[in-house]
Design a protein around this motif. Structure first.
Motif, short mmCIF file in Angstrom:
data_model
loop_
_atom_site.label_atom_id
_atom_site.label_comp_id
_atom_site.label_asym_id
_atom_site.label_seq_id
_atom_site.Cartn_x
_atom_site.Cartn_y
_atom_site.Cartn_z
N GLU A 24 1.31 -9.46 -2.69
CA GLU A 24 1.28 -8.24 -2.11
C GLU A 24 0.09 -7.66 -1.81
N PRO A 26 -2.49 -4.82 -2.03
CA PRO A 26 -2.29 -3.69 -2.54
C PRO A 26 -2.71 -2.32 -1.43
N ALA A 27 -1.99 -1.52 -1.37
CA ALA A 27 -2.27 -0.40 -0.41
C ALA A 27 -3.69 0.25 -0.89
N GLN A 45 -9.39 0.26 0.81
CA GLN A 45 -7.94 0.18 1.48
C GLN A 45 -8.17 -0.97 2.24
N SER A 248 -0.19 -3.50 -11.28
CA SER A 248 0.46 -2.43 -10.56
C SER A 248 1.34 -1.40 -11.30
N ASP A 250 4.26 -1.08 -10.67
CA ASP A 250 5.80 -1.71 -11.03
C ASP A 250 5.81 -2.96 -11.62
N SER A 253 2.21 -6.93 -9.60
CA SER A 253 0.93 -7.58 -9.42
C SER A 253 -0.29 -7.30 -10.23
N ILE A 295 -4.95 -0.90 -9.09
CA ILE A 295 -3.91 -1.02 -7.80
C ILE A 295 -3.35 0.35 -7.90
N LEU A 296 -3.23 0.84 -6.52
CA LEU A 296 -2.85 2.26 -6.33
C LEU A 296 -1.73 1.95 -5.21
N ASP A 297 -0.35 2.70 -5.39
CA ASP A 297 0.68 2.43 -4.42
C ASP A 297 0.27 3.58 -3.19
N GLY A 298 0.96 3.28 -2.23
CA GLY A 298 0.70 4.08 -0.97
C GLY A 298 0.82 5.45 -1.20
N SER A 299 1.89 6.03 -1.94
CA SER A 299 1.96 7.50 -2.21
C SER A 299 0.71 8.12 -2.81
#
Length: 310
Positions: A24, A26-27, A45, A248, A250, A253, A295-299
Motif C-alpha cells: 500500500e 503511504p499517504a 506525499q 504504519s 495499523d 506496512s 509512515i503517516l495516514d491520510g488523516s
C-alpha cells in the motif's frame, strides 16, 4: 511457441501487478532530510510522478530523530541549541514549536512518546562518551536516567506502560534488554553482534530491531513463544544493510532505509508478505541524507496540508 511466450509474458505482467498491489502506498512519510549540511523535518506525499515534498520546519538549527505522537498530535524531534548540543522539541499541526526540553548535563535525543500518557523515552549524551537511556515527562521535562551496571544505552521503545525495550553497549556489542519500570529490573533478551534501533507498534505489539554482524545489517522480528521464551527471526534478509525500521499505525506496512547499489533508498513493504519482490522504493530525492522515515495516514497528513513552517 509464440502463444506459449505470450502466455508467459501475460503471467509475468500479472504477477508484477499483484506484487505492486500487495504494497500500500503511504499517504505520507515524515522524515528528517539533510540539505547543504543542515537538517529539517519534511513531509513526502505521493501526489504525482515522484511525489511532492513539503518542509515542515525551516530553522537555522539542525534537527533530527523526528516522530509522530498520535496521543498528542505533535511531532517530536531533537533540535540543536548550540553547536553539538541538542534539546527535545514538540511541533504542532500548525507547525509551531510548542515545547522545548533542555538538560543541564547533556544533549537529549531519540524521543519515543508514550501511547498512553505524557511520558517520552529518550537518551542523554553526557559528553564523556556515555549515553544514558531515560525518560522525561511533558511539560516538566526533567530527565530520569535508567542505569544498568554502568553501561551506556540507547534507542528505546515501549513494550507496555510499565516496561520498555532498549539497547545496551557491552564488550561483545549492543544487546537488547527489557526494563521493568516499577522495579528497575533489567533483563538481557538478545546478545551477540550489534542489536539496536528497536521499534514496537503500540496497536499490534509487533517488535522489530536491527541486528548487524560484520558488514551485513538486517531488520529482525522479536517475539515471545508460548513457552514465554524470546526468539527472533530475520525479517528483511538484507544482503547489505537495512536499518531505521518503522511500522504504519495499523502495523500492516514496514518502512526502512536500505543500501542498494551503493546508495540508501527508502523502502516500503507489506507485513503480510515482507519479501523483496513485494516492495516499493519511494522516490524521495534531493537530500544528501534521510533519517528515520515514518509512515503517516491520510488523516495526519491532512493536518499539515495548509500550513507553512515558522
Amino acid at each position: 511457441m509464440k502463444i506459449k511466450l505470450l502466455v508467459l509474458n501475460i503471467c509475468f505482467i500479472f504477477s508484477a501487478a499483484v506484487n505492486l498491489l500487495a504494497v500500500e502506498m503511504p499517504a505520507g512519510v515524515l522524515f528528517v532530510g539533510v540539505v547543504n549540511e543542515t537538517s529539517d523535518i519534511y513531509l513526502w506525499q505521493p501526489d504525482s510522478g515522484k511525489g511532492s515534498i513539503k518542509a515542515l520546519t525551516s530553522t537555522p538549527e539542525k534537527e533530527g530523530n523526528a516522530c509522530w505522537w498520535p496521543h498528542k498530535k505533535l511531532i517530536l524531534a531533537s533540535r540543536e541549541t548550540e553547536p553539538g548540543r541538542y534539546a527535545l522539541v514538540a511541533v504542532n499541526s500548525r507547525l509551531e514549536t510548542v515545547w522545548k526540553c533542555e538538560d543541564p548535563i547533556g544533549s537529549l535525543g531519540w524521543p519515543v512518546p508514550s501511547p498512553w500518557d505524557n511520558r517520552i523515552l529518550c537518551v542523554r549524551e553526557c559528553g564523556d562518551g556515555k549515553v544514558q537511556p531515560g525518560m522525561v515527562t511533558m511539560p516538566e521535562g526533567n530527565f530520569e536516567p535508567f542505569e544498568y551496571e554502568g553501561l551506556s544505552g540507547g534507542q528505546l521503545a515501549w513494550l507496555a506502560p510499565d516496561k520498555v525495550q532498549l539497547s545496551r553497549v557491552s564488550q561483545a556489542g549492543f544487546m537488547i534488554t527489557h526494563l521493568d519500570l516499577p522495579t528497575r529490573e533489567e533483563k538481557v533478551i538478545v546478545s551477540g553482534g550489534n542489536n539496536w534501533q528497536s521499534h514496537i507498534n503500540a496497536a499490534t505489539g509487533q517488535n522489530l530491531f536491527v541486528r548487524r554482524a560484520g558488514q551485513i545489517g538486517s531488520i529482525f522480528r522479536l517475539f515471545c513463544t508460548d513457552e514465554q521464551k524470546w526468539e527472533y527471526e530475520n525479517l528483511t534478509n538484507a544482503r547489505t544493510y537495512d536499518w531505521q525500521p518503522s511500522l504504519s499505525a495499523d502495523g500492516t506496512s514496514l518502512i526502512f532505509r536500505s543500501l542498494r547499489n551503493g546508495f540508501f533508498v527508502t523502502v516500503v513493504r507489506s507485513m503480510d508478505d515482507s519479501s523483496p519482490e513485494k516492495e516499493l522504493i519511494l522516490p524521495i530525492d534531493g537530500f544528501s541524507q534521510i533519517y528515520f522515515p515514518v509512515i503517516l495516514d491520510g488523516s495526519v497528513v491532512s493536518l499539515f496540508s495548509q500550513n507553512q513552517p515558522d
